[in-house]
Design a protein around this motif. Structure first.
Motif, PDB file in Angstrom:
ATOM      1  N   GLU A  21       0.837  -1.201   0.000  1.00  0.00           N
ATOM      2  CA  GLU A  21       0.000   0.000   0.000  1.00  0.00           C
ATOM      3  C   GLU A  21       0.872   1.250   0.000  1.00  0.00           C
ATOM      4  OE1 GLU A  21      -2.001   1.015   3.607  1.00  0.00           O
ATOM      5  OE2 GLU A  21      -3.555   2.165   2.588  1.00  0.00           O
ATOM      6  N   LYS A  22       1.891   1.253   0.862  1.00  0.00           N
ATOM      7  CA  LYS A  22       2.792   2.408   0.959  1.00  0.00           C
ATOM      8  C   LYS A  22       3.464   2.684  -0.376  1.00  0.00           C
ATOM      9  CE  LYS A  22       4.051   2.666   5.785  1.00  0.00           C
ATOM     10  NZ  LYS A  22       4.834   1.846   6.715  1.00  0.00           N
ATOM     11  N   LYS A  25       1.026   3.974  -2.996  1.00  0.00           N
ATOM     12  CA  LYS A  25       0.584   5.347  -2.719  1.00  0.00           C
ATOM     13  C   LYS A  25       1.695   6.336  -3.036  1.00  0.00           C
ATOM     14  CE  LYS A  25      -3.620   5.030  -0.619  1.00  0.00           C
ATOM     15  NZ  LYS A  25      -4.339   4.717   0.606  1.00  0.00           N
ATOM     16  N   LYS A  32      -6.931   0.952  -3.004  1.00  0.00           N
ATOM     17  CA  LYS A  32      -7.610   1.000  -1.724  1.00  0.00           C
ATOM     18  C   LYS A  32      -7.273  -0.280  -0.975  1.00  0.00           C
ATOM     19  CE  LYS A  32     -12.224   2.548  -0.846  1.00  0.00           C
ATOM     20  NZ  LYS A  32     -13.477   2.712  -1.558  1.00  0.00           N
ATOM     21  N   THR A  33      -6.896  -0.154   0.290  1.00  0.00           N
ATOM     22  CA  THR A  33      -6.650  -1.353   1.082  1.00  0.00           C
ATOM     23  C   THR A  33      -7.974  -1.803   1.684  1.00  0.00           C
ATOM     24  OG1 THR A  33      -4.496  -0.443   1.611  1.00  0.00           O
ATOM     25  CG2 THR A  33      -5.204  -2.335   2.906  1.00  0.00           C
ATOM     26  N   ILE A  34      -8.288  -3.058   1.482  1.00  0.00           N
ATOM     27  CA  ILE A  34      -9.577  -3.566   1.982  1.00  0.00           C
ATOM     28  C   ILE A  34      -9.352  -4.911   2.687  1.00  0.00           C
ATOM     29  CG2 ILE A  34     -10.896  -2.470   0.117  1.00  0.00           C
ATOM     30  CD1 ILE A  34     -11.108  -5.320  -1.147  1.00  0.00           C
ATOM     31  N   PRO A  35     -10.269  -5.323   3.539  1.00  0.00           N
ATOM     32  CA  PRO A  35     -10.171  -6.665   4.104  1.00  0.00           C
ATOM     33  C   PRO A  35     -10.330  -7.677   2.960  1.00  0.00           C
ATOM     34  CG  PRO A  35     -11.780  -5.333   5.289  1.00  0.00           C
ATOM     35  CD  PRO A  35     -11.432  -4.592   4.048  1.00  0.00           C
ATOM     36  N   LEU A  46      -5.484  -8.925   4.410  1.00  0.00           N
ATOM     37  CA  LEU A  46      -5.672  -7.639   3.743  1.00  0.00           C
ATOM     38  C   LEU A  46      -5.411  -7.787   2.250  1.00  0.00           C
ATOM     39  CD1 LEU A  46      -3.875  -5.082   6.091  1.00  0.00           C
ATOM     40  CD2 LEU A  46      -6.336  -5.356   5.766  1.00  0.00           C
ATOM     41  N   ARG A  49      -7.361  -3.144  -3.600  1.00  0.00           N
ATOM     42  CA  ARG A  49      -8.379  -3.131  -4.644  1.00  0.00           C
ATOM     43  C   ARG A  49      -8.102  -1.957  -5.581  1.00  0.00           C
ATOM     44  NH1 ARG A  49     -14.958  -2.355  -4.039  1.00  0.00           N
ATOM     45  NH2 ARG A  49     -15.136  -1.257  -5.991  1.00  0.00           N
TER      46      ARG A  49
END
Lengths: 89, 197
Positions: A21-22, A25, A32-35, A46, A49
């Motif tokens: 994610e880092k 970004k 988008k980080t999602i479960p 995790l 998406r």
């Protein structure tokens, strides 16, 4: 008809998901980080998406480092159903 | 489906024709016909009766009479209602993190929680944001889009004004409305179910 197509990459490790994610970004890739969706695995992991037009960017960033990736999945969501398909990363 | 037929000012049999037309247009639902005299009310009621629909009448004033006609199974109508999208439930976000422990993990879990809320109906009817929870509804929050999606489906999103003021982000609110402790207490008391995160 309300149709939505998106991609999900599930990680085996929470730390790797956070690291991904880092990195994404930082490169301004719209994710988008999602479960991790239940359709992929019942465990509480995790995932990230994103929409199809970022697929190349995401692949590019993820290949720059080692990540424990469970898989890449394509989701097709309509009003009353969800179709999940594992695709080659 | 709900429909209103305002037939005031029309002479018989116009109110009946207008109501008949409205009834024919829907599968199930409630038609409210408004007329300005008792005779018209009776005629419309007769139509409801002959169409095998349940009906109720109300005399609002000397020149306003209402006929409520239910077409189809009442239960089915309830199911078709938009209210089905919401559940009488209030969720209180007391922090921008979910659970205690690592702050980094807490933020990720909160993002995941709010995203997951958008994934399954019925939605909770109200979300209240307190203390650092207001960081979720203001500029820089990563869940604004998810919260907007909920708001567009009728979910009420309320942020505590005192908290926005404390963090100096009163002018940075991106979704929902500002509220005070009175409304927060009231909402928590009135909801059938309140969850504090």
């Amino acid at each position: 008809m309300n149709k939505e197509i998106y991609y999900v990459i599930a990680f085996d490790s929470t730390h790797h998901a956070i690291k991904a994610e880092k990195k994404l970004k930082e490169r301004k890739v719209d994710i988008k980080t999602i479960p991790t969706p239940r359709e992929i695995t019942a465990s509480c992991g995790l995932s990230i998406r994103f929409s199809g037009n970022f697929l190349d960017n995401v692949k590019d960033v993820l290949s720059s480092d080692t990540f424990n990736i469970k898989g890449l999945y394509r989701f097709l969501k309509t009003k009353d159903k969800k179709i999940v398909e594992k695709v080659k990363l | 489906m709900k429909k209103e037929v305002d037939a005031r000012g029309f002479a018989c049999p116009k109110p009946v024709i207008m109501t008949k037309k409205a009834l024919d247009e829907i599968e199930t639902g409630v038609i409210t016909t408004i007329v300005d005299n008792e005779v018209a009310m009776k005629n419309v009621s007769k139509l409801a009766k002959s169409s095998n629909c349940e009906y109720d009448t109300e005399k609002v004033s000397e020149d306003e009479f209402r006929i409520y006609i239910t077409k189809g199974d009442a239960k089915e109508i309830e199911d078709n209602d938009d209210n089905n999208k919401l559940k009488d439930m209030t969720i209180v976000f007391g922090s921008d993190k979910l659970g205690k422990g690592s702050d980094e993990l807490g933020k990720i879990l909160m993002k995941g929680y709010i995203y997951t809320l958008t994934e399954a109906e019925p939605y909770p009817s109200k979300l209240l944001f307190l203390n650092s929870g207001v960081k979720l509804t203001t500029e820089g929050s990563e869940v604004i889009d998810d919260l907007k999606k909920l708001e567009n489906s009728g979910v009420e999103i309320l942020s505590c004004g005192t908290c926005l003021d404390f963090y100096n982000i009163k002018d940075k609110l991106k979704v929902g409305e500002v509220t005070n402790m009175y409304t927060i207490v009231e909402n928590m008391k009135n909801a059938e179910n309140t969850i504090v995160l």
